[in-house]
Design a protein around this motif. Sequence first.
Motif, short mmCIF file in Angstrom:
data_model
loop_
_atom_site.label_atom_id
_atom_site.label_comp_id
_atom_site.label_asym_id
_atom_site.label_seq_id
_atom_site.Cartn_x
_atom_site.Cartn_y
_atom_site.Cartn_z
N ARG A 261 1.00 -1.25 -0.02
CA ARG A 261 -0.13 -0.30 0.19
C ARG A 261 1.06 1.31 -0.12
O ARG A 261 2.16 0.78 0.12
N PHE A 262 0.29 2.16 -0.18
CA PHE A 262 1.38 3.85 -0.45
C PHE A 262 2.26 3.78 0.67
O PHE A 262 3.00 4.40 0.15
N ALA A 263 1.77 3.97 1.86
CA ALA A 263 2.63 3.85 3.48
C ALA A 263 3.58 2.78 3.66
O ALA A 263 4.78 3.77 4.14
N GLU A 264 3.33 2.00 2.76
CA GLU A 264 5.14 1.04 2.76
C GLU A 264 5.36 1.61 2.21
O GLU A 264 6.67 0.68 1.63
N VAL A 265 5.57 2.19 0.90
CA VAL A 265 6.55 2.29 -0.33
C VAL A 265 7.65 2.83 0.17
O VAL A 265 7.13 4.34 0.58
N THR A 266 8.75 2.78 0.85
CA THR A 266 9.90 3.45 2.04
C THR A 266 10.72 3.56 0.32
O THR A 266 11.18 3.30 -1.05
N GLY A 267 11.73 4.15 0.87
CA GLY A 267 13.49 4.60 0.14
C GLY A 267 13.93 2.67 -0.24
O GLY A 267 14.45 2.89 -1.11
N GLY A 268 13.44 1.94 1.16
CA GLY A 268 14.28 1.15 0.83
C GLY A 268 13.62 0.42 -0.60
O GLY A 268 14.36 -0.49 -1.06
N VAL A 269 12.56 0.32 -0.66
CA VAL A 269 11.57 -0.38 -1.45
C VAL A 269 12.17 0.27 -3.17
O VAL A 269 12.80 -0.68 -3.91
N THR A 270 11.99 1.35 -3.14
CA THR A 270 12.38 2.32 -4.42
C THR A 270 13.90 1.84 -4.66
O THR A 270 14.16 1.38 -6.47
N ARG A 271 14.94 1.85 -3.45
CA ARG A 271 16.02 1.57 -3.79
C ARG A 271 16.35 0.13 -4.63
O ARG A 271 17.47 0.01 -5.08
N SER A 272 15.51 -1.39 -3.47
CA SER A 272 16.10 -2.40 -4.20
C SER A 272 14.68 -2.41 -5.57
O SER A 272 15.73 -3.60 -6.67
N LEU A 273 13.99 -1.65 -6.37
CA LEU A 273 13.43 -1.75 -7.34
C LEU A 273 14.16 -2.21 -8.26
O LEU A 273 14.79 -1.93 -9.60
N ASP A 274 15.50 -0.57 -7.89
CA ASP A 274 16.55 -0.30 -8.99
C ASP A 274 17.70 -0.50 -8.96
O ASP A 274 18.11 -0.68 -9.88
N SER A 275 17.71 -1.34 -8.05
CA SER A 275 18.74 -2.35 -7.90
C SER A 275 18.40 -3.51 -8.95
O SER A 275 20.02 -4.88 -8.76
#
Length: 156
Positions: free
Chosen positions: A139-153
């Motif tokens: 959900r929206f509140a669960e999307v953190t910087g760690g999530v976006t960095r994991s997607l990028d890596s």
Amino acid sequence: MPVPGFLLVAALLTQAPREPPRPGPRDLCPVCGMNVAKYPAWQAAVVWKDGGVHHFDGAKDLFKFLQAPGAFLPGRKREGVGALFVTEFYGLKRIPAEAAWYVVGSDVLGPMGHELVPFASADDAAEFLRDHKGRRVLRFAEVTGGVTRSLDSGPF
């Protein structure tokens, strides 16, 4: 007796935020610089309280932006955001970003690689998760910087 103008203003203030216009051919994502109009199935948008709009090539870049708006658009702050929109995957309609269900870790790639794939319902997200080897629904509140960095890596 209520004043009709007051009722109109009250009704307008309680309505859902207005959907922004579609990006034009010169609208660039403030995070990556990509031409947003080329990717209608992935578009996201910030509508500012002052009426301005910024478009993004996907939900992932929208979330990166929200984590540090001033880093991408000097002078802009999170407090100035009026509404957030993402494009839901199956119907390609814009929906409020806070209401979406996001699948991560799937075999479907967006314009910038691994992406947060938005859905209007939990059922649609669950179906996509099964069909496309997704890892999680957020959900929206669960999307953190760690999530976006994991997607990028790479794969989530």
